[in-house]
Design an enzyme around this catalytic site. Structure first.
Site, PDB file in Angstrom:
ATOM      1  N   CYS A  23     -58.722  30.579  -1.908  1.00  0.00           N
ATOM      2  CA  CYS A  23     -57.690  30.792  -3.022  1.00  0.00           C
ATOM      3  C   CYS A  23     -56.695  31.971  -2.308  1.00  0.00           C
ATOM      4  O   CYS A  23     -57.292  32.675  -1.884  1.00  0.00           O
ATOM      5  CB  CYS A  23     -58.028  31.347  -4.285  1.00  0.00           C
ATOM      6  SG  CYS A  23     -56.906  31.228  -5.698  1.00  0.00           S
ATOM      7  N   HIS A  56     -57.562  35.390  -0.717  1.00  0.00           N
ATOM      8  CA  HIS A  56     -58.130  36.377  -1.386  1.00  0.00           C
ATOM      9  C   HIS A  56     -59.712  35.684  -1.772  1.00  0.00           C
ATOM     10  O   HIS A  56     -60.325  36.353  -2.595  1.00  0.00           O
ATOM     11  CB  HIS A  56     -57.636  37.009  -2.379  1.00  0.00           C
ATOM     12  CG  HIS A  56     -57.085  36.055  -3.829  1.00  0.00           C
ATOM     13  ND1 HIS A  56     -55.674  36.284  -4.037  1.00  0.00           N
ATOM     14  CD2 HIS A  56     -57.383  34.987  -4.182  1.00  0.00           C
ATOM     15  CE1 HIS A  56     -55.678  35.427  -5.060  1.00  0.00           C
ATOM     16  NE2 HIS A  56     -56.568  34.725  -5.172  1.00  0.00           N
ATOM     17  N   HIS A  87     -56.928  42.060  -5.647  1.00  0.00           N
ATOM     18  CA  HIS A  87     -55.978  40.863  -5.488  1.00  0.00           C
ATOM     19  C   HIS A  87     -55.468  40.445  -6.592  1.00  0.00           C
ATOM     20  O   HIS A  87     -54.830  39.351  -6.626  1.00  0.00           O
ATOM     21  CB  HIS A  87     -57.359  39.487  -5.154  1.00  0.00           C
ATOM     22  CG  HIS A  87     -57.754  39.125  -6.446  1.00  0.00           C
ATOM     23  ND1 HIS A  87     -58.485  39.811  -7.456  1.00  0.00           N
ATOM     24  CD2 HIS A  87     -57.985  37.799  -6.851  1.00  0.00           C
ATOM     25  CE1 HIS A  87     -58.896  38.712  -8.239  1.00  0.00           C
ATOM     26  NE2 HIS A  87     -58.506  37.716  -7.913  1.00  0.00           N
ATOM     27  N   GLY A 126     -56.889  41.200 -12.724  1.00  0.00           N
ATOM     28  CA  GLY A 126     -58.535  40.740 -13.011  1.00  0.00           C
ATOM     29  C   GLY A 126     -58.297  40.584 -14.637  1.00  0.00           C
ATOM     30  O   GLY A 126     -57.580  41.514 -15.522  1.00  0.00           O
TER      31      GLY A 126
HETATM   32  N1  LIG Z   1     -47.837  36.874 -11.841  1.00  0.00           N
HETATM   33  C1  LIG Z   1     -48.895  35.946 -12.404  1.00  0.00           C
HETATM   34  N2  LIG Z   1     -50.036  36.676 -12.165  1.00  0.00           N
HETATM   35  C2  LIG Z   1     -50.936  35.615 -12.629  1.00  0.00           C
HETATM   36  C3  LIG Z   1     -50.722  34.618 -13.495  1.00  0.00           C
HETATM   37  N3  LIG Z   1     -52.249  34.257 -13.882  1.00  0.00           N
HETATM   38  C4  LIG Z   1     -52.934  34.908 -13.288  1.00  0.00           C
HETATM   39  N4  LIG Z   1     -52.409  35.746 -12.605  1.00  0.00           N
HETATM   40  C5  LIG Z   1     -52.945  36.894 -11.887  1.00  0.00           C
HETATM   41  O1  LIG Z   1     -53.463  36.560 -10.623  1.00  0.00           O
HETATM   42  C6  LIG Z   1     -54.824  37.180 -10.411  1.00  0.00           C
HETATM   43  C7  LIG Z   1     -55.673  36.209  -9.338  1.00  0.00           C
HETATM   44  O2  LIG Z   1     -56.430  35.289  -9.998  1.00  0.00           O
HETATM   45  P1  LIG Z   1     -57.493  34.768  -9.609  1.00  0.00           P
HETATM   46  O3  LIG Z   1     -57.835  33.365 -10.225  1.00  0.00           O
HETATM   47  O4  LIG Z   1     -57.444  34.599  -8.225  1.00  0.00           O
HETATM   48  O5  LIG Z   1     -58.835  35.550  -9.716  1.00  0.00           O
HETATM   49  C8  LIG Z   1     -55.384  37.361 -11.725  1.00  0.00           C
HETATM   50  O6  LIG Z   1     -56.197  38.365 -11.650  1.00  0.00           O
HETATM   51  C9  LIG Z   1     -54.028  37.830 -12.591  1.00  0.00           C
HETATM   52  O7  LIG Z   1     -53.869  39.234 -12.581  1.00  0.00           O
HETATM   53  C10 LIG Z   1     -49.393  34.357 -13.674  1.00  0.00           C
HETATM   54  O8  LIG Z   1     -49.254  33.112 -14.426  1.00  0.00           O
HETATM   55  N5  LIG Z   1     -48.451  35.065 -12.930  1.00  0.00           N
HETATM   56 MN   LIG Z   2     -56.697  33.289  -6.674  1.00  0.00          MN
HETATM   57 MN   LIG Z   3     -58.225  29.954  -7.486  1.00  0.00          MN
END
Ligand SMILES: Nc1nc2c(ncn2[C@@H]2O[C@H](COP(=O)(O)O)[C@@H](O)[C@H]2O)c(=O)[nH]1
Ligand SMILES: [Mn+2]
Ligand SMILES: [Mn+2]
Length: 480
Positions: free
Chosen positions: A97, A328, A403, A406
């Protein structure tokens, strides 16, 4: 449950070695974050990772740390090539991811009048949500095998993007050593329909505004300026990676028993890096990582196409180039200096981003004087950040940083909090246009479901494991 922690300074906490731990834990967090973490299982997971054979340096937690499968999300752990292990739980289900950032020459004032149309075009052209895919992308098994070996290079060879895109992808979009013979038929089958899809939940495609520049020199090197329109893509290896992870968890449970590895939690199942099982997992993981790079490359082509459809200008005219694409969720062979010696280590980053410093040969030539770009999404209502890697990260965290923001609310709790709100309308009133396949996803993904990413990157910058370059504000968000 309260875990023993010792404060080192304003943003560092030691989890002292005790019991079966082979090393300390090291968590980056503010005092307030630590107070919250004390009620969480993630710290216990940092301690559990510290018990694994061949771990080098501390078991690390980033300020966006939260509970994950076996290893915490926001965790980094490096393992010795001879004594160490590899664990699918240290990579996660969504192998590679990652996040990719595209620049344009457009100012926000040029895009605002077309924003709704642009959101519609992106939603139409980039399949999102469960089960959707492009009718014009049909892969044969043979083609899929090529994707797994060649990664983003395959996509460029098929006309999706340009060769120079590859220079701005971690590992140039291809992890070496991928072997499609080591992935199951079920994984191949799930992957075939899901290549070139965004997915659901936390995955997104976003048109952003560069709201504030934190470092002019680095911003100029990356091609960023205040008031500019950029695009962020966050997705991974979809059902393919999930299946690879699931298949190898079974192999690893068996391997852990076979090699006499004591596990405080079955979800940490692993195999020695030197064992056939360890090598097989890394070769299968590389297939999934290459699938994810290809996925983001295909989506990039459709984003460029969407801008052209709506604004009548092609990618060359808009100077719509790839700033960077960073993983990540991955385990990688890297060379690091540890206790005065050069060591070849397998660095697991799960919900953690590589953050190599200025001068590192793996940082693209255009950015070598400022450091590797690090892309940190926040949430769909507030902001996201662009950082660069630092020498501090290279020395203290095996060249890694956080990353994202959270999660702080479970999906269920977020849905409950969103009840009675029209989230889309509330965000639209702030000038943020949401297009989503499901209302439930939007409710689960409300900004309040995440920590404030400004606090997270604040800790990262204070600790010297990342340097802020720019803050981005969402204008249009496509969710699955
Ligand atoms: N700018 C945006 N950031 C988002 C959104 N939905 C989630 N997030 C951020 O992504 C991280 C990484 O996610 P992961 O699934 O890889 O752990 C998550 O921690 C959020 O801070 C969005 O729609 N827009
Ligand atoms: Mn992710
Ligand atoms: Mn993912």
């Amino acid at each position: 449950m309260s875990v023993k922690v010792e404060q080192i300074d304003a943003c560092r906490w030691r989890l002292p070695r005790e019991g079966a731990m082979r090393t300390d834990g090291l968590v980056f967090a503010s005092r307030q974050m630590m107070a919250f973490l004390q009620q969480e299982q993630a710290l216990e997971q940092v301690r559990n990772v510290a018990t694994l054979p061949g771990i080098v340096g501390p078991s690390i937690g980033m300020p966006d740390i939260h509970w994950g499968y076996g290893f915490p999300i926001g965790g980094v752990a490096a393992f010795d090539a001879d004594e160490g292990v590899v664990s699918p739980g240290g990579v996660g289900y969504d192998i590679n991811c990652g996040v990719r950032l595209l620049r344009t020459d457009l100012e926000v004032s040029e895009v605002r009048p077309h924003l709704k149309q642009l959101a519609d075009a992106l939603y139409r052209n980039v399949p999102s949500g469960v089960g959707s895919h492009r009718k014009d992308l049909k892969l044969s098994v043979e083609q899929e095998r090529k994707v797994l070996v060649r990664g983003a290079r395959w996509a460029v060879e098929q006309g999706f993007g340009r060769p120079e895109d590859l220079e701005h992808i971690e590992e140039q979009g291809t992890i070496a050593g991928a072997d499609p013979e080591l992935v199951s038929d079920r994984a191949l089958e799930r992957g075939r329909n899901q290549l070139g899809t965004l997915g659901s939940g936390n995955h997104f495609l976003e048109v952003d505004l560069v709201e504030e520049i934190g470092d002019e020199q680095a911003a100029a090197a990356l091609g960023l300026f205040s008031g500019q329109v950029v695009v962020t893509i966050h997705t991974g290896s979809r059902g393919f990676g999930y299946q690879v992870c699931d298949d190898y968890l079974r192999t690893m449970l068996h391997a852990a028993r076979k090699y006499g590895i004591e596990l405080p939690d079955r979800q940490l199942c692993c195999a020695p890096l030197s064992s056939p099982e360890g090598k097989q997992y890394l070769a299968a993981m590389a297939c999934a990582a290459n699938f994810a790079f290809t996925n983001r490359q295909l989506i990039t082509a459709w984003v460029r196409e969407s801008f052209e459809q709506v604004l009548g200008k092609g990618p060359a005219e808009l100077r719509m180039s790839l700033i960077y694409d960073v993983c990540h969720n991955i385990a990688k062979w890297e060379t690091h200096q540890f206790e005065g010696k050069k060591r070849r280590l397998c660095v697991h980053r799960k919900g953690a981003t590589r953050a190599f410093p200025p001068g590192h040969p793996d940082t693209p030539a255009a950015y070598r004087h400022v450091g590797q770009p690090v892309l940190i999404p926040g949430d769909m209502g507030r902001y996201s950040y662009v950082l660069v890697g630092t020498q501090g990260a290279f020395e203290e965290t095996f060249g890694s940083t956080c990353h994202g923001a959270g999660r702080v609310l479970s999906r269920h709790a977020a849905k409950k909090q969103a009840r009675g709100h029209n989230v889309e309308a509330e965000l639209a009133a702030q000038g943020i246009h949401i297009r989503a396949a499901s209302r439930a996803t939007v409710a689960e993904e409300i900004p309040e479901a995440y920590k404030d990413v400004m606090e997270v990157v604040g800790v990262v910058q204070q600790a010297g494991i990342g340097k802020i370059v720019a803050r981005l504000k969402p204008l249009a968000v496509i969710k699955g």
